[in-house]
Every structure is written in structure tokens, then in C-alpha cells.
Design a protein around this motif. Structure first.
Motif, PDB file in Angstrom:
ATOM      1  N   ASP A   9      12.702   6.387   7.636  1.00 53.35           N
ATOM      2  CA  ASP A   9      13.740   5.523   8.808  1.00 53.35           C
ATOM      3  C   ASP A   9      13.554   3.614   7.443  1.00 53.35           C
ATOM      4  O   ASP A   9      13.012   3.630   7.853  1.00 53.35           O
ATOM      5  CB  ASP A   9      13.437   5.331  10.320  1.00 53.35           C
ATOM      6  N   VAL A  10      14.402   3.891   6.326  1.00 57.07           N
ATOM      7  CA  VAL A  10      14.268   2.092   6.179  1.00 57.07           C
ATOM      8  C   VAL A  10      14.410   1.461   6.919  1.00 57.07           C
ATOM      9  O   VAL A  10      14.040   0.497   6.562  1.00 57.07           O
ATOM     10  CB  VAL A  10      15.146   2.712   4.927  1.00 57.07           C
ATOM     11  N   LEU A  87      22.632  -1.766   6.468  1.00 61.08           N
ATOM     12  CA  LEU A  87      23.783  -1.185   6.981  1.00 61.08           C
ATOM     13  C   LEU A  87      23.362   0.431   7.235  1.00 61.08           C
ATOM     14  O   LEU A  87      22.657   0.839   6.202  1.00 61.08           O
ATOM     15  CB  LEU A  87      25.107  -1.239   6.795  1.00 61.08           C
ATOM     16  N   PRO A  88      23.342   1.080   8.026  1.00 58.74           N
ATOM     17  CA  PRO A  88      22.652   2.229   8.191  1.00 58.74           C
ATOM     18  C   PRO A  88      23.027   2.779   7.380  1.00 58.74           C
ATOM     19  O   PRO A  88      24.562   3.095   6.809  1.00 58.74           O
ATOM     20  CB  PRO A  88      23.214   2.207   9.932  1.00 58.74           C
ATOM     21  N   GLY A  89      22.970   3.978   7.095  1.00 61.53           N
ATOM     22  CA  GLY A  89      23.352   4.857   6.017  1.00 61.53           C
ATOM     23  C   GLY A  89      22.809   6.459   5.991  1.00 61.53           C
ATOM     24  O   GLY A  89      22.450   6.102   7.501  1.00 61.53           O
ATOM     25  N   PRO A  90      23.434   7.573   6.112  1.00 50.91           N
ATOM     26  CA  PRO A  90      22.679   8.662   6.291  1.00 50.91           C
ATOM     27  C   PRO A  90      21.277   9.171   6.197  1.00 50.91           C
ATOM     28  O   PRO A  90      21.022   8.986   5.015  1.00 50.91           O
ATOM     29  CB  PRO A  90      24.004   9.538   5.517  1.00 50.91           C
ATOM     30  N   GLY A  91      20.942  10.073   6.557  1.00 49.73           N
ATOM     31  CA  GLY A  91      19.477  10.309   7.366  1.00 49.73           C
ATOM     32  C   GLY A  91      18.214   9.588   7.422  1.00 49.73           C
ATOM     33  O   GLY A  91      17.178   9.522   6.254  1.00 49.73           O
ATOM     34  N   GLY A  92      18.163   8.098   7.581  1.00 50.61           N
ATOM     35  CA  GLY A  92      17.440   6.865   7.351  1.00 50.61           C
ATOM     36  C   GLY A  92      17.613   6.473   6.466  1.00 50.61           C
ATOM     37  O   GLY A  92      17.001   5.302   6.164  1.00 50.61           O
ATOM     38  N   ASP A 106      22.793   1.419  -2.445  1.00 48.10           N
ATOM     39  CA  ASP A 106      21.984   2.293  -1.123  1.00 48.10           C
ATOM     40  C   ASP A 106      20.571   1.964  -2.322  1.00 48.10           C
ATOM     41  O   ASP A 106      20.365   1.660  -2.608  1.00 48.10           O
ATOM     42  CB  ASP A 106      22.553   3.629  -1.607  1.00 48.10           C
ATOM     43  N   LEU A 107      19.859   2.399  -0.549  1.00 44.52           N
ATOM     44  CA  LEU A 107      18.556   2.103  -0.528  1.00 44.52           C
ATOM     45  C   LEU A 107      18.913   3.421   0.465  1.00 44.52           C
ATOM     46  O   LEU A 107      18.076   3.621   1.315  1.00 44.52           O
ATOM     47  CB  LEU A 107      17.964   1.275   0.092  1.00 44.52           C
ATOM     48  N   GLY A 112       9.102   7.517  -1.310  1.00 42.51           N
ATOM     49  CA  GLY A 112       9.063   6.888  -1.072  1.00 42.51           C
ATOM     50  C   GLY A 112       9.326   5.390  -2.397  1.00 42.51           C
ATOM     51  O   GLY A 112       8.722   4.700  -3.185  1.00 42.51           O
ATOM     52  N   ARG A 113      10.257   6.343  -2.870  1.00 38.57           N
ATOM     53  CA  ARG A 113      10.853   4.986  -4.629  1.00 38.57           C
ATOM     54  C   ARG A 113      12.460   5.714  -4.795  1.00 38.57           C
ATOM     55  O   ARG A 113      13.132   6.733  -3.709  1.00 38.57           O
ATOM     56  CB  ARG A 113       9.966   5.728  -5.033  1.00 38.57           C
ATOM     57  N   HIS A 114      13.191   4.677  -5.640  1.00 40.91           N
ATOM     58  CA  HIS A 114      14.833   4.720  -5.219  1.00 40.91           C
ATOM     59  C   HIS A 114      14.656   3.943  -6.752  1.00 40.91           C
ATOM     60  O   HIS A 114      14.102   2.644  -6.777  1.00 40.91           O
ATOM     61  CB  HIS A 114      15.458   4.371  -4.077  1.00 40.91           C
ATOM     62  N   VAL A 115      15.615   4.359  -6.956  1.00 46.32           N
ATOM     63  CA  VAL A 115      16.393   3.873  -8.497  1.00 46.32           C
ATOM     64  C   VAL A 115      17.661   3.239  -7.892  1.00 46.32           C
ATOM     65  O   VAL A 115      18.634   4.307  -7.370  1.00 46.32           O
ATOM     66  CB  VAL A 115      16.422   4.111 -10.075  1.00 46.32           C
ATOM     67  N   ALA A 116      17.974   1.702  -8.634  1.00 40.64           N
ATOM     68  CA  ALA A 116      18.941   1.734  -7.716  1.00 40.64           C
ATOM     69  C   ALA A 116      20.041   0.638  -9.281  1.00 40.64           C
ATOM     70  O   ALA A 116      19.709   0.278  -9.916  1.00 40.64           O
ATOM     71  CB  ALA A 116      19.607   0.953  -6.524  1.00 40.64           C
TER      72      ALA A 116
END
Length: 160
Positions: A9-10, A87-92, A106-107, A112-116
Motif C-alpha cells: 500500500d504505497v 491519490l489512491p489507485g487500484p491495488g495499493g 502513476d506509482l 519495490g520498483r516502478h518506472v514512470a
């Protein structure tokens, strides 16, 4: 768990106060800058965005991200600050917006890793977000285009 620390949950993970250390390197000129300060993620009670922004939220929610500190560029120190909305997005996950509600990126930190990516005029901002543990995470933004050639590396450490 390997190199990255998964976050289910980010918004829950980010909530609170963080110390911030950011290096800024202009690859075209070789100039370096440094930002030091704090970031606070607190309940966003002011935002009344459209349902497009909060399609998965149950009523008001999200976090207001306020960063403030000192930016030193070419030997000159200046106060600096910025505000974002998470803001809340789907699935945490989270949907990151500028303070005025315009979409940023989006994040999703479930691995544990994300590219945007974020296009800005003719420049492209590509951000890599990595979580090291419950109290440390990092962003690295690479900005390329006709107006900019930058690398911004930011380390966050949770404060008491």
C-alpha cells in the motif's frame, strides 16, 4: 527479498515525514546542484478532484506531499518547495498529480520498483522509484529533450 522491498500500500508506506537529499546534475553543462530538506506526506483534506482521479477511492483520500528545503545551484542557496497530491489507485497503488490536479504519473511499488514517464513539452522525464526497506526509498529522474539533459537523484529516509 532481493534488491527491492515490496510495498503493498504505497499511501500507507509514504505517510509521515521524510528527510530528503537530492543531487541535480546538468549533463549538458556539467553543473551540479544539491537540495536538502524534508518531505511530509499527510492526509489530503483539501482535494476535491473529479471521479476520474479517484475512481477507486471510497470518498476523500490520498496524501498531500509537501517538500521544502534549500537548493544550492552554482554556489547560490535558495529556499525551494513543491507540492504534489498522491491519490489512491487500484491495488495499493497511487496516482500522482501536480498541486493543481494535472496528472503527473502513476506509482506502483508492489514489486519495490516502478518506472514512470512524464512528457513535459518536448522533454521526457523518466523516473525510477526503488524501495530499499521500510524507512528508505529513492527516485532517479532522467530528463532528456531539447531544453534539458538532467539527472535528479533523491534519497528519502523516514524521520522518527
Amino acid at each position: 527479498m532481493g534488491e527491492f522491498w515490496p510495498v503493498t500500500d504505497v499511501l500507507a508506506y509514504l505517510a509521515g515525514r521524510w528527510s530528503v537529499s537530492r543531487s541535480v546534475r546538468d549533463l549538458a553543462s556539467g553543473t551540479d546542484g544539491q537540495f536538502t530538506g524534508t518531505t511530509e506526506f499527510r492526509a489530503d483534506t483539501e482535494f476535491t478532484g473529479t471521479t476520474e482521479f479517484r475512481a477507486d477511492a471510497e470518498g476523500p483520500g490520498g496524501l498531500l506531499h509537501h517538500e521544502s528545503g534549500t537548493f544550492v545551484w552554482q554556489g547560490v542557496a535558495r529556499p525551494a518547495e513543491r507540492t504534489l497530491r498522491f491519490l489512491p489507485g487500484p491495488g495499493g497503488t497511487a496516482r500522482v498529480r501536480f498541486a493543481d490536479g494535472r496528472p503527473f504519473h502513476d506509482l506502483d511499488l508492489t514489486s519495490g520498483r516502478h518506472v514512470a514517464d512524464h512528457p513535459c513539452s518536448a522533454d521526457l522525464y523518466r523516473g525510477e522509484f526503488t524501495v530499499r526497506d521500510s524507512d528508505h526509498w529513492r527516485t532517479v529522474w532522467r530528463v532528456r529533450g531539447p531544453a534539458k539533459d538532467l539527472v535528479l537523484r533523491t534519497d528519502y529516509a523516514r524521520e522518527g
